[in-house]
Design a protein around this motif. Structure first.
Motif, PDB file in Angstrom:
ATOM      1  N   GLN A 131       0.830  -1.209   0.000  1.00 16.57           N
ATOM      2  CA  GLN A 131       0.000   0.000   0.000  1.00 16.57           C
ATOM      3  C   GLN A 131       0.864   1.257   0.000  1.00 16.57           C
ATOM      4  N   ASP A 132       1.949   1.251   0.778  1.00 17.94           N
ATOM      5  CA  ASP A 132       2.849   2.403   0.811  1.00 17.94           C
ATOM      6  C   ASP A 132       3.474   2.643  -0.560  1.00 17.94           C
ATOM      7  N   LYS A 133       3.899   1.564  -1.210  1.00 12.39           N
ATOM      8  CA  LYS A 133       4.501   1.669  -2.542  1.00 12.39           C
ATOM      9  C   LYS A 133       3.481   2.203  -3.552  1.00 12.39           C
ATOM     10  N   LEU A 134       2.272   1.679  -3.503  1.00 11.62           N
ATOM     11  CA  LEU A 134       1.231   2.138  -4.416  1.00 11.62           C
ATOM     12  C   LEU A 134       0.851   3.593  -4.159  1.00 11.62           C
ATOM     13  N   ALA A 135       0.819   3.992  -2.884  1.00  7.23           N
ATOM     14  CA  ALA A 135       0.466   5.378  -2.549  1.00  7.23           C
ATOM     15  C   ALA A 135       1.490   6.363  -3.117  1.00  7.23           C
ATOM     16  N   LEU A 136       2.763   6.036  -3.017  1.00 13.21           N
ATOM     17  CA  LEU A 136       3.802   6.904  -3.580  1.00 13.21           C
ATOM     18  C   LEU A 136       3.687   6.996  -5.097  1.00 13.21           C
ATOM     19  N   ARG A 137       3.489   5.860  -5.728  1.00 12.13           N
ATOM     20  CA  ARG A 137       3.350   5.845  -7.189  1.00 12.13           C
ATOM     21  C   ARG A 137       2.098   6.613  -7.630  1.00 12.13           C
ATOM     22  N   ALA A 138       1.007   6.451  -6.890  1.00 14.98           N
ATOM     23  CA  ALA A 138      -0.238   7.140  -7.238  1.00 14.98           C
ATOM     24  C   ALA A 138      -0.075   8.653  -7.113  1.00 14.98           C
ATOM     25  N   ASP A 161      -1.686   1.642 -12.699  1.00  9.84           N
ATOM     26  CA  ASP A 161      -2.262   0.714 -11.724  1.00  9.84           C
ATOM     27  C   ASP A 161      -2.306   1.339 -10.334  1.00  9.84           C
ATOM     28  N   ALA A 162      -1.260   2.070  -9.989  1.00 11.01           N
ATOM     29  CA  ALA A 162      -1.228   2.722  -8.675  1.00 11.01           C
ATOM     30  C   ALA A 162      -2.302   3.802  -8.574  1.00 11.01           C
ATOM     31  N   LEU A 163      -2.484   4.567  -9.635  1.00  9.16           N
ATOM     32  CA  LEU A 163      -3.518   5.602  -9.630  1.00  9.16           C
ATOM     33  C   LEU A 163      -4.903   4.968  -9.536  1.00  9.16           C
TER      34      LEU A 163
END
Length: 128
Positions: A66-73, A107-109
């Motif tokens: 989730q942390d990785k996806l939040a940064l990418r988003a 995908d992150a967004l």
């Protein structure tokens, strides 16, 4: 997807330590959801929801993911803003946004949009 087949066949070689297992799980899940919906989930107006839901289901119990996806988003949203496109408009032209950002950022967004939707609706209602 195999023509005239009933189901989804996915093959992968988990030979490298750098293999993105969560990304592969999300891909396999999205493929299944697309098959199960007879392709309707992959139509452009719904594709962001398909991509985001697959990521959300995989990451919901993995705080590091989730942390990785939040940064990418956050980065993806900044890129879209810098190019004069907001996330609100992105859902209507998801395939071009996905091509512009690449699958990793798109995908992150999508995950961020689905996570927000799940939070607003409540997770139990969102799942059903």
């Amino acid at each position: 997807m195999l023509p005239n087949a009933d189901g989804v066949v996915v093959r992968a070689a988990f030979t490298s330590d750098s293999f993105d297992r969560e990304g592969f799980r999300a891909y396999a899940l999205a493929s299944w959801m697309e098959w199960y919906s007879h392709g309707r989930a992959a139509e452009e107006s719904r594709r962001w929801l398909l991509d985001g839901t697959a990521q959300w289901l995989v990451a919901r119990d993995l705080p590091q993911q989730q942390d990785k996806l939040a940064l990418r988003a956050a980065f993806a949203a900044r890129l879209l803003q810098a190019r004069g496109r907001g996330a609100e408009r992105a859902v209507h032209a998801w395939l071009s946004v996905r091509e512009e950002l690449g699958p990793c950022l798109a995908d992150a967004l999508a995950w961020r949009m689905v996570a927000s939707l799940a939070q607003q609706m409540g997770e139990p209602r969102f799942r059903y």
